[in-house]
Design a protein around this motif. Structure first.
Motif, short mmCIF file in Angstrom:
data_model
loop_
_atom_site.label_atom_id
_atom_site.label_comp_id
_atom_site.label_asym_id
_atom_site.label_seq_id
_atom_site.Cartn_x
_atom_site.Cartn_y
_atom_site.Cartn_z
N ASP A 231 0.84 -1.20 0.00
CA ASP A 231 0.00 0.00 0.00
C ASP A 231 0.87 1.26 0.00
OD1 ASP A 231 -2.02 -1.79 0.13
OD2 ASP A 231 -2.60 -1.37 2.20
N LEU B 7 -0.04 -3.31 -12.12
CA LEU B 7 -1.20 -2.43 -12.19
C LEU B 7 -1.52 -1.98 -13.60
CD1 LEU B 7 -0.53 -0.13 -9.10
CD2 LEU B 7 -1.87 -2.23 -9.22
N ARG C 156 -6.91 -2.37 -6.30
CA ARG C 156 -5.85 -1.98 -5.39
C ARG C 156 -6.10 -0.60 -4.77
NH1 ARG C 156 -3.41 -3.25 -2.53
NH2 ARG C 156 -1.26 -2.51 -2.84
N GLU D 214 -8.51 -1.14 -2.03
CA GLU D 214 -7.90 -1.79 -0.87
C GLU D 214 -7.07 -0.81 -0.05
OE1 GLU D 214 -5.67 -4.98 -2.47
OE2 GLU D 214 -7.41 -6.24 -2.89
#
Length: 407
Positions: free
Chosen positions: A234, A294, A303, A306
């Motif tokens: 992240d 990605l 993503r 998330e």
């Protein structure tokens, strides 16, 4: 070679009316057409129209819905005539689902609907209650007060907007402050926001503009970075996203995060559609260059959701935001009144004390060197006396003075 006109379509309002008459949601119609829900929404709003085979299939579907509606309208009088008697009233039970797919869960996601909820989804988004309506009792008005409507919009849109603004800026407090300030502005302009077909989009645009304002960098608390996300993946994704230019970052978030189509993204970012497409392609290329996994837009969307959902972000309650907006409006109103009164008082004092005519200042005396002083008059000399007598004796006027004489 002339181009044949496309298949005619009913007006946008008629398209939505036919869909609602058939008890179809935008998502169900999108599944039948093989497109996204945002595309169906733009078709019904009139901003875009389908082309080619999609246009023909959409026209055939609307034609079938219109025929079903007309057939149902013809069958209704016949059924009433055959029945003769009115059926007994049945108690109405209102039940709203909760849990997975509930409004609370939808508000916690990253993606928000680009437009206001349609009628059938608004019925699903009501608070949980189960009541039995008395058929003999008078129906209660279902209208909401402005404060109740604002609170409902705030509770529905705030969680997702805070997460989106966090992805846009990488700062938790700035994201919360931006969304609250945007809703305060919305409460100050509530008549305009209430009539807007996309109130969440109205607030989102104001929040993004406030969060990306260049003046934010001069605030002391924004000069120091905030703690990054705990997860390394992240943290890498957020750092890569924040390296993009603000315009590219906003375009990528609206298109791949929120789910707007290209014309809606261009309208919200106040850019042309080709410029928005170029920004989106450059942003995707930059993201895929640093994070190859990605490259797929679906993976990027997942993503982003998330990363936003893993952060603990808070927001104030709706009454607090409304009270803050009213206090802010009162403060600026009083400040404007005080400034106007001060300006009027200053003008009146200036008019009262200003001189009525101009008085040139007297310059101080100075000594001039090289000029002889002026001599006071005294007794005449003999030459001066003779000259004076000569001037007195000569003729001062008359034609004789004009006649030339030989000397």
């Amino acid at each position: 070679m002339t181009r044949s006109p496309g298949t005619p379509l009913p007006p946008p309002k008629a398209r939505r009316r036919l869909r609602e008459a058939a008890s179809l949601t935008q998502a169900q119609l999108a599944d039948r057409m093989g497109v996204t829900r945002a595309t169906v929404r733009t078709w019904e709003s009139g901003r875009t129209t389908p082309r080619g085979r999609k246009r023909e299939a959409y026209a055939e579907l609307l034609k079938a819905l219109a025929e079903e509606e007309s057939a149902a309208a013809k069958r209704a009088p016949e059924a009433e005539a055959e029945s003769g008697a009115q059926p007994a009233p049945v108690p109405v039970v209102v039940a709203v689902r909760t849990g997975p797919g509930s409004p609370a869960e939808a508000a916690d996601s990253l993606v928000l609907p680009a437009k206001a909820l349609p009628a059938e989804e608004r019925r699903e988004a009501e608070p949980e209650r189960e009541t039995t309506a008395d058929p003999k009792a008078e129906p209660e008005p279902v209208g909401l007060t402005p404060a109740q409507a604002f609170d409902a919009l705030y509770e529905f849109g705030t969680p997702a907007l805070v997460r989106q603004t966090f992805l846009l800026t990488g700062r938790r407090e700035l994201a919360r402050e931006s969304v609250e300030r945007a809703f305060q502005t919305a409460w100050e302009n509530w008549p305009e926001v209430a009539r807007d077909p996309d109130p969440v989009g109205w607030v989102r645009a104001v929040a993004y503009e406030y969060a990306l304002s260049p003046w934010q960098r001069f605030r002391p608390r924004n000069r120091h970075p905030e703690p990054p996300p705990a997860d390394p993946g992240d943290r890498t994704l957020l750092n890569t996203l924040l390296r993009l230019p603000p315009r590219h970052r906003r375009t990528l978030l609206l298109y791949d995060g929120v789910g707007l189509d290209l014309p809606e993204t261009a309208a919200e970012t106040e850019a042309s559609t080709p410029a928005t497409a170029n920004r989106l392609l450059n942003a995707r290329r930059a993201m895929a260059g640093r994070l190859p996994e990605l490259a797929d837009p679906e993976v990027l969307h997942r993503r982003l959701a998330e990363v936003a959902s893993n952060e603990r972000l808070r927001a104030a309650k709706p009454p607090t935001v409304r009270v803050g907006s009213e206090r802010r409006a009162r403060f600026w109103t009083r400040a404007a009144i005080a400034f106007t009164v001060a300006l009027i008082g200053t003008t009146a004092l200036t008019l009262r004390t200003a001189p009525t005519h101009y008085e040139p200042p007297v310059s101080p005396g100075e000594t001039v060197r090289g000029v002889p002083p002026k001599v006071a008059p005294g007794a005449l000399s003999d030459e001066e006396l003779e000259l004076r007598q000569k001037l007195r004796d000569q003729m001062q006027d008359g034609p004789e003075r004009l006649t030339p004489r030989l000397e």
